[in-house]
Design a protein around this motif. Structure first.
Motif, PDB file in Angstrom:
ATOM      1  N   THR A   1       0.585  -1.035   0.510  1.00 36.94           N
ATOM      2  CA  THR A   1      -0.083   0.061   0.431  1.00 36.94           C
ATOM      3  C   THR A   1       0.883   1.317   0.210  1.00 36.94           C
ATOM      4  OG1 THR A   1      -1.998  -1.927   1.410  1.00 36.94           O
ATOM      5  CG2 THR A   1      -1.459   1.570   0.959  1.00 36.94           C
ATOM      6  N   SER A   2       0.920   2.003  -0.734  1.00 36.85           N
ATOM      7  CA  SER A   2       0.972   3.212  -1.331  1.00 36.85           C
ATOM      8  C   SER A   2       0.652   4.410  -0.428  1.00 36.85           C
ATOM      9  CB  SER A   2       1.362   3.899  -2.390  1.00 36.85           C
ATOM     10  OG  SER A   2       2.355   4.888  -2.756  1.00 36.85           O
ATOM     11  N   PRO A   3       1.747   5.326   0.787  1.00 38.15           N
ATOM     12  CA  PRO A   3       1.039   6.321   1.165  1.00 38.15           C
ATOM     13  C   PRO A   3       1.012   7.892   0.363  1.00 38.15           C
ATOM     14  CG  PRO A   3       3.030   6.820   1.271  1.00 38.15           C
ATOM     15  CD  PRO A   3       2.966   4.875  -0.261  1.00 38.15           C
TER      16      PRO A   3
ATOM     17  N   ASP B   1      10.217  16.077  -8.018  1.00 32.79           N
ATOM     18  CA  ASP B   1      10.557  15.699  -6.185  1.00 32.79           C
ATOM     19  C   ASP B   1      10.630  15.578  -5.206  1.00 32.79           C
ATOM     20  OD1 ASP B   1      12.651  16.714  -3.962  1.00 32.79           O
ATOM     21  OD2 ASP B   1      12.390  18.920  -4.154  1.00 32.79           O
ATOM     22  N   ALA B   2      10.698  13.578  -5.830  1.00 32.45           N
ATOM     23  CA  ALA B   2      10.231  12.831  -4.502  1.00 32.45           C
ATOM     24  C   ALA B   2      10.351  13.086  -3.309  1.00 32.45           C
ATOM     25  CB  ALA B   2      10.037  11.474  -5.285  1.00 32.45           C
ATOM     26  N   MET B   3      11.476  13.083  -3.042  1.00 31.16           N
ATOM     27  CA  MET B   3      12.505  13.590  -1.273  1.00 31.16           C
ATOM     28  C   MET B   3      11.613  14.684  -0.540  1.00 31.16           C
ATOM     29  SD  MET B   3      16.083  13.481  -2.013  1.00 31.16           S
ATOM     30  CE  MET B   3      16.376  14.267  -3.715  1.00 31.16           C
ATOM     31  N   LYS B   4      10.592  15.698  -1.292  1.00 30.45           N
ATOM     32  CA  LYS B   4      10.126  16.380  -0.774  1.00 30.45           C
ATOM     33  C   LYS B   4       8.878  15.898  -0.241  1.00 30.45           C
ATOM     34  CE  LYS B   4       8.265  21.257  -1.278  1.00 30.45           C
ATOM     35  NZ  LYS B   4       7.661  22.185  -2.413  1.00 30.45           N
ATOM     36  N   VAL B   5       8.027  15.413  -1.203  1.00 32.69           N
ATOM     37  CA  VAL B   5       6.965  13.956  -1.282  1.00 32.69           C
ATOM     38  C   VAL B   5       7.143  13.254   0.338  1.00 32.69           C
ATOM     39  CG1 VAL B   5       4.989  13.365  -1.676  1.00 32.69           C
ATOM     40  CG2 VAL B   5       6.299  14.133  -2.896  1.00 32.69           C
ATOM     41  N   VAL B   6       8.266  12.346  -0.087  1.00 31.77           N
ATOM     42  CA  VAL B   6       8.265  11.285   1.207  1.00 31.77           C
ATOM     43  C   VAL B   6       8.629  11.805   2.635  1.00 31.77           C
ATOM     44  CG1 VAL B   6       9.911   9.570   2.267  1.00 31.77           C
ATOM     45  CG2 VAL B   6       9.360  10.118  -0.433  1.00 31.77           C
ATOM     46  N   LYS B   7       9.346  13.215   2.774  1.00 31.05           N
ATOM     47  CA  LYS B   7       9.155  13.753   4.193  1.00 31.05           C
ATOM     48  C   LYS B   7       8.280  14.616   4.130  1.00 31.05           C
ATOM     49  CE  LYS B   7      12.897  16.894   5.891  1.00 31.05           C
ATOM     50  NZ  LYS B   7      13.828  18.536   5.883  1.00 31.05           N
ATOM     51  N   ARG B   8       7.106  14.710   3.289  1.00 27.17           N
ATOM     52  CA  ARG B   8       6.177  15.372   4.264  1.00 27.17           C
ATOM     53  C   ARG B   8       5.509  14.318   4.968  1.00 27.17           C
ATOM     54  NH1 ARG B   8       4.786  17.893  -0.351  1.00 27.17           N
ATOM     55  NH2 ARG B   8       3.086  16.481  -1.342  1.00 27.17           N
ATOM     56  N   TYR B   9       5.636  13.268   4.349  1.00 24.69           N
ATOM     57  CA  TYR B   9       4.483  12.033   5.029  1.00 24.69           C
ATOM     58  C   TYR B   9       5.327  11.580   5.825  1.00 24.69           C
ATOM     59  CZ  TYR B   9       1.067  11.967   1.363  1.00 24.69           C
ATOM     60  OH  TYR B   9       0.141  11.866   0.302  1.00 24.69           O
ATOM     61  N   PHE B  10       6.642  11.119   5.869  1.00 23.85           N
ATOM     62  CA  PHE B  10       7.537  10.692   6.865  1.00 23.85           C
ATOM     63  C   PHE B  10       8.955  11.205   7.070  1.00 23.85           C
ATOM     64  CE2 PHE B  10       5.524   7.759   4.052  1.00 23.85           C
ATOM     65  CZ  PHE B  10       4.805   6.083   4.767  1.00 23.85           C
ATOM     66  N   PRO B  11       8.547  12.266   8.517  1.00 27.81           N
ATOM     67  CA  PRO B  11       9.926  13.078   7.884  1.00 27.81           C
ATOM     68  C   PRO B  11      10.408  13.130   9.468  1.00 27.81           C
ATOM     69  CG  PRO B  11       7.622  13.938   9.642  1.00 27.81           C
ATOM     70  CD  PRO B  11       7.464  12.962   8.904  1.00 27.81           C
ATOM     71  N   TYR B  12      10.613  11.779   9.780  1.00 28.17           N
ATOM     72  CA  TYR B  12      11.545  11.293  10.187  1.00 28.17           C
ATOM     73  C   TYR B  12      12.806  10.350   9.142  1.00 28.17           C
ATOM     74  CZ  TYR B  12       8.273   7.316  10.058  1.00 28.17           C
ATOM     75  OH  TYR B  12       7.377   6.387   9.641  1.00 28.17           O
TER      76      TYR B  12
ATOM     77  N   LEU C   1       9.969   9.711  -8.373  1.00 25.39           N
ATOM     78  CA  LEU C   1       8.618   8.891  -8.179  1.00 25.39           C
ATOM     79  C   LEU C   1       7.983   8.729 -10.123  1.00 25.39           C
ATOM     80  CD1 LEU C   1       8.508   7.612  -4.926  1.00 25.39           C
ATOM     81  CD2 LEU C   1       9.534   6.545  -6.735  1.00 25.39           C
ATOM     82  N   ASP C   2       8.339   7.830 -10.884  1.00 26.15           N
ATOM     83  CA  ASP C   2       7.390   8.080 -12.350  1.00 26.15           C
ATOM     84  C   ASP C   2       6.301   7.344 -12.210  1.00 26.15           C
ATOM     85  OD1 ASP C   2       8.320   5.289 -12.755  1.00 26.15           O
ATOM     86  OD2 ASP C   2       9.362   5.604 -14.649  1.00 26.15           O
ATOM     87  N   ARG C   3       6.193   6.871 -10.882  1.00 23.86           N
ATOM     88  CA  ARG C   3       4.788   5.458 -11.090  1.00 23.86           C
ATOM     89  C   ARG C   3       3.921   5.322  -9.321  1.00 23.86           C
ATOM     90  NH1 ARG C   3       7.690   0.662 -14.053  1.00 23.86           N
ATOM     91  NH2 ARG C   3       8.693   2.825 -15.085  1.00 23.86           N
ATOM     92  N   VAL C   4       2.905   5.152  -9.306  1.00 30.84           N
ATOM     93  CA  VAL C   4       2.165   4.935  -7.874  1.00 30.84           C
ATOM     94  C   VAL C   4       1.302   3.353  -8.369  1.00 30.84           C
ATOM     95  CG1 VAL C   4       1.448   5.558  -5.810  1.00 30.84           C
ATOM     96  CG2 VAL C   4       2.914   7.230  -6.916  1.00 30.84           C
ATOM     97  N   TYR C   5       1.410   2.163  -7.834  1.00 28.79           N
ATOM     98  CA  TYR C   5       0.688   0.930  -7.408  1.00 28.79           C
ATOM     99  C   TYR C   5      -0.418   1.118  -7.044  1.00 28.79           C
ATOM    100  CZ  TYR C   5       4.274  -0.744 -10.614  1.00 28.79           C
ATOM    101  OH  TYR C   5       5.464  -1.378 -11.373  1.00 28.79           O
TER     102      TYR C   5
END
Length: 328
Positions: A227-229, A241-252, A268-272
Motif C-alpha cells: 500500500t502506497s502512502p 521531487d520525490a524526496m520532498k513528498v516523502v519527507k512530508r509523509y515521513f519526516p523522520y 518516482l514516475d509511477r504509483v501502484y
C-alpha cells in the motif's frame, strides 16, 4: 482448498506458496522443470500428459511458473510464447477438464509497459486496473496474452479465474545498472515500497485470499503491491521531487536513512494502487514503507518475513554477465 497444484514450485513464489500451504496442512502438488523440496512432478507445463496427471483431484491451481523479464537475454521470444502462453493454455484446458474450482494466475505489472513510465516534468502515472497496457518487451506481451487466455477460459467454460498482477518482490539485485550504482540493494528495495514493491509473504497471502474469493467473483484482475502512502494529488511533485513528498509523509525517514548511509530516489514516475485487491479480495498487506522504516529503526536491516528468509535468493541465470546480473 483441499488439494492444490502449484506450478513453478522451484521458483521464488511457487516455493513460497508451497511452503505456506504445507505449514497450513493443505495438500500440495508442485510441478517444475527443476527439482526442489516442493517439486512433486519434475516436468514442463508444456508437457500435457504430466499436467493432466498433476491436475487429478486438485481443486485449486496457483499458476506461478513463468519465464521472467531477466530471461529475455537468455531465451528466445518463442521460448516465452511456449512457456508463458502455450503452457498457460495447457493448464487451463486441463483445469477445465478436471473440473478445478479455482485457477489463480500470477501475472505482472510489467504488462503495463510503456503506459506506466512518465517522462520527466510530467505527473507520475497512477497505475490501477483501468490503465491500458502498452507492452514494451516479450515478457509483458506474453503475460498479457496469457491473461486473455484466462479471461477466455472463464467466458467459455465458466472456470473461476483470478489474475494477480504482482509488483516486484524478488530479493535479487536490480536489473538497472543506474540503480545498482546509486543505491545498495536494500536501499533500492526500501525505496520501492513507496510505489512498486511488495514483500513475498504479502504476495503469498494475496493468492490465498484470491483462492478464497474466486468462486464468488468468477473472473477478476488485481494489482498486488504494498500500500502506497501517496494519493493522486502527489503525482505532479513525485516525478519532480520525490524526496520532498516523502519527507512530508515521513519526516523522520532522513534520520533513519542517514544512519545507514542511504538515500532517497529523486523521482518516482509511477504509483501502484492496490485498493481493488484490498476491497474485493479482503487482502491486507502487512509490509509497507512505514513498516520498513520501523524495522530499520529497530534493527538497522530491511524487515523480512519467515517465508522470504526460507526461500532466499535464487537468481535467474546459471551464468554471470560482465554488465550486471540481469542485462536486459
Amino acid at each position: 482448498m483441499k488439494k492444490v497444484l502449484v506450478t513453478g514450485s522451484a521458483g521464488h513464489l511457487g516455493e513460497a506458496l508451497a511452503w505456506t500451504l504445507t505449514k497450513r496442512n493443505i495438500g500440495c502438488i508442485g510441478i517444475d522443470i527443476k527439482p526442489s523440496t516442493f517439486t512433486t512432478i519434475e516436468a514442463s507445463i508444456n508437457d500435457r500428459e504430466s499436467v493432466c496427471h498433476a491436475m487429478r483431484r486438485v481443486d485449486t491451481v496457483f499458476h506461478a511458473a513463468t519465464l521472467h523479464k531477466p530471461h529475455i537475454i537468455t531465451h528466445s521470444k518463442q521460448d516465452f510464447i511456449d512457456t508463458n502462453i502455450t503452457g498457460t493454455e495447457i493448464l487451463l484446458e486441463a483445469a477445465i477438464e478436471s473440473k478445478v474450482q479455482r485457477f489463480i494466475f500470477t501475472s505482472t505489472t510489467s504488462t503495463y509497459g510503456h503506459a506506466m513510465s512518465a517522462p520527466k516534468g510530467k505527473p507520475a502515472i497512477w497505475v490501477n486496473e483501468n490503465l491500458v497496457p502498452l507492452v514494451k518487451n516479450i515478457y509483458g506481451a506474453s503475460k498479457l496474452a496469457a491473461e486473455n487466455l484466462c479471461r477466455l477460459a472463464h467466458k467459455e467454460s465458466g472456470l473461476n479465474c483470478l489474475i494477480l498482477r504482482t509488483s516486484r518482490f524478488f530479493p535479487e539485485e536490480d536489473d538497472s545498472a543506474i540503480v545498482r550504482s546509486g543505491f545498495s540493494a536494500d536501499n533500492s528495495k526500501a525505496n520501492e515500497f513507496l510505489n512498486r514493491r511488495a514483500e513475498l509473504s504479502d504476495i503469498v497471502e494475496s493468492h490465498l485470499c484470491a483462492a478464497r474469493r474466486a468462486e464468488d467473483i468468477g473472473f477478476g484482475l488485481y494489482i498486488i503491491s504494498a500500500t502506497s502512502p501517496f494519493n493522486r494529488y502527489d503525482l505532479n511533485e513525485l516525478n519532480q521531487d520525490a524526496m520532498k513528498v516523502v519527507k512530508r509523509y515521513f519526516p523522520y525517514y532522513e534520520e533513519i536513512y542517514g544512519r545507514l548511509g542511504w538515500s532517497m530516489t529523486g523521482r518516482l514516475d509511477r504509483v501502484y494502487d492496490n485498493s481493488k485487491a484490498q476491497q474485493e479480495l479482503g487482502w491486507q498487506p502487512h509490509y509497507s514503507f512505514e513498516t520498513v522504516l520501523d524495522g530499520l529503526r529497530k534493527t538497522g536491516t530491511l524487515p523480512r518475513s519467515d517465508v522470504t528468509s526460507f526461500v532466499g535468493t535464487k537468481g535467474y541465470h546459471e551464468k554471470t554477465f560482465s554488465n550486471g546480473p540481469f542485462p536486459v
